[in-house]
Design an enzyme around this catalytic site. Structure first.
Site, PDB file in Angstrom:
ATOM      1  N   ASN A 110      10.892  20.821 -30.859  1.00  0.00           N
ATOM      2  CA  ASN A 110       9.961  21.733 -31.528  1.00  0.00           C
ATOM      3  C   ASN A 110       8.606  21.651 -30.834  1.00  0.00           C
ATOM      4  OD1 ASN A 110       9.016  23.517 -33.608  1.00  0.00           O
ATOM      5  ND2 ASN A 110       8.034  21.766 -34.600  1.00  0.00           N
ATOM      6  N   HIS A 112       4.465  22.299 -31.702  1.00  0.00           N
ATOM      7  CA  HIS A 112       3.567  22.435 -32.852  1.00  0.00           C
ATOM      8  C   HIS A 112       2.131  22.534 -32.345  1.00  0.00           C
ATOM      9  CE1 HIS A 112       2.413  22.164 -37.034  1.00  0.00           C
ATOM     10  NE2 HIS A 112       1.465  21.318 -36.683  1.00  0.00           N
ATOM     11  N   SER A 139       1.707  19.830 -29.264  1.00  0.00           N
ATOM     12  CA  SER A 139       2.657  18.732 -29.098  1.00  0.00           C
ATOM     13  C   SER A 139       4.083  19.260 -29.058  1.00  0.00           C
ATOM     14  CB  SER A 139       2.588  17.769 -30.304  1.00  0.00           C
ATOM     15  OG  SER A 139       1.270  17.386 -30.599  1.00  0.00           O
ATOM     16  N   THR A 144      13.112  15.386 -36.254  1.00  0.00           N
ATOM     17  CA  THR A 144      13.821  14.506 -37.178  1.00  0.00           C
ATOM     18  C   THR A 144      13.614  15.081 -38.581  1.00  0.00           C
ATOM     19  OG1 THR A 144      11.887  13.105 -37.460  1.00  0.00           O
ATOM     20  CG2 THR A 144      13.442  12.474 -35.714  1.00  0.00           C
ATOM     21  N   ASP A 148       7.517  18.335 -38.946  1.00  0.00           N
ATOM     22  CA  ASP A 148       6.560  18.168 -37.851  1.00  0.00           C
ATOM     23  C   ASP A 148       6.364  16.690 -37.484  1.00  0.00           C
ATOM     24  OD1 ASP A 148       6.194  20.920 -37.590  1.00  0.00           O
ATOM     25  OD2 ASP A 148       4.612  20.938 -39.105  1.00  0.00           O
TER      26      ASP A 148
END
Ligand code: GAR
Length: 214
Positions: A110, A112, A139, A144, A148
């Site tokens: 991901n 962010h 980032s 998980t 975030d």
């Protein structure tokens, strides 16, 4: 020659990060291919980017499903039909169920728009301004079950200027996103990046808690 890393990219909106990946693949810098773009909004501009690049796309509107579990189950089925090595969340604005996250453990990234662990969630640019931060950024992390959260892979920092607005800050952060996401995907595709029990590892070395800084 081994088959290039097969990606499925999930989007909800403009698809700027998707475009950065498409551009990197077309330029030959990312050893990967995008087999599909999945999206939860039929009006997302990113769908046009996928079409322009000749990439298969599919819309699964979360409003058509009876709850988060049912949506995520359908999403998993749609993703798995493409047998991806890596699932790339690129502005996919949905909270994912633990089942989904576990299913893609170690192969779900991901991006962010903040220097995580700061400013999880929404409105990150305004929150950085409101806090008077001198630095902001973006980032990339393995996903998980913590929203975030998850081990950081790479971060880019930018200086906050005194005359910055949330819009101007967002523009500079987006430009950095389009650098670090292709980088992280390139590392994964080249078998240099993986998730271990200790955290994210690059070239066999545990990355620092803040990820690689670029
Ligand atoms: C990006 O800024 C990305 O970091 C953010 O959504 C935007 C999508 O832009 N993601 C999140 O906030 C996830 N928590 P894009 O559609 O142009 O790539």
């Amino acid at each position: 020659m081994p088959a290039p890393c097969n990606l499925v990219v999930l989007i909800s909106g403009s698809g700027g990060n998707l475009q950065a990946l498409i551009d990197g693949i077309q330029a030959g810098t990312i050893p990967a291919r995008i087999s599909a773009v999945l999206c939860n909004r039929a009006d997302a501009y990113g769908l046009q980017r996928a079409q322009a690049a000749g990439i298969a796309s599919q819309v699964l509107d979360h409003k058509d499903f009876d709850g988060r579990e049912a949506f995520d189950a359908a999403l998993m089925q749609a993703i798995d039909a493409y047998e991806p090595h890596l699932v790339v969340l690129a502005g996919f604005m949905r909270i994912l169920t633990p089942d989904f996250v576990r299913h893609y453990h170690g192969r779900l990234l991901n991006i962010h728009p903040s220097l995580l662990p700061k400013y999880k969630g929404l409105n990150t640019h305004q929150r950085a301004l409101d806090a008077g931060d001198s630095e902001h950024g973006c980032s990339v992390h393995f996903v998980t079950e913590e929203l975030d959260g998850g081990p950081l892979v790479v971060q880019s920092r930018i200086a906050v200027q005194t005359d910055d607005s949330a819009t101007s800050l967002a523009q500079r952060v987006h430009a950095q996103e389009h650098v670090i996401y292709p980088l992280a995907v390139t590392w994964f595709a080249a078998d240099r990046l993986r998730l271990s029990a200790q955290g994210a590892m690059l070239d066999g070395q545990l990355l620092p808690a803040s990820g690689q800084l670029v």
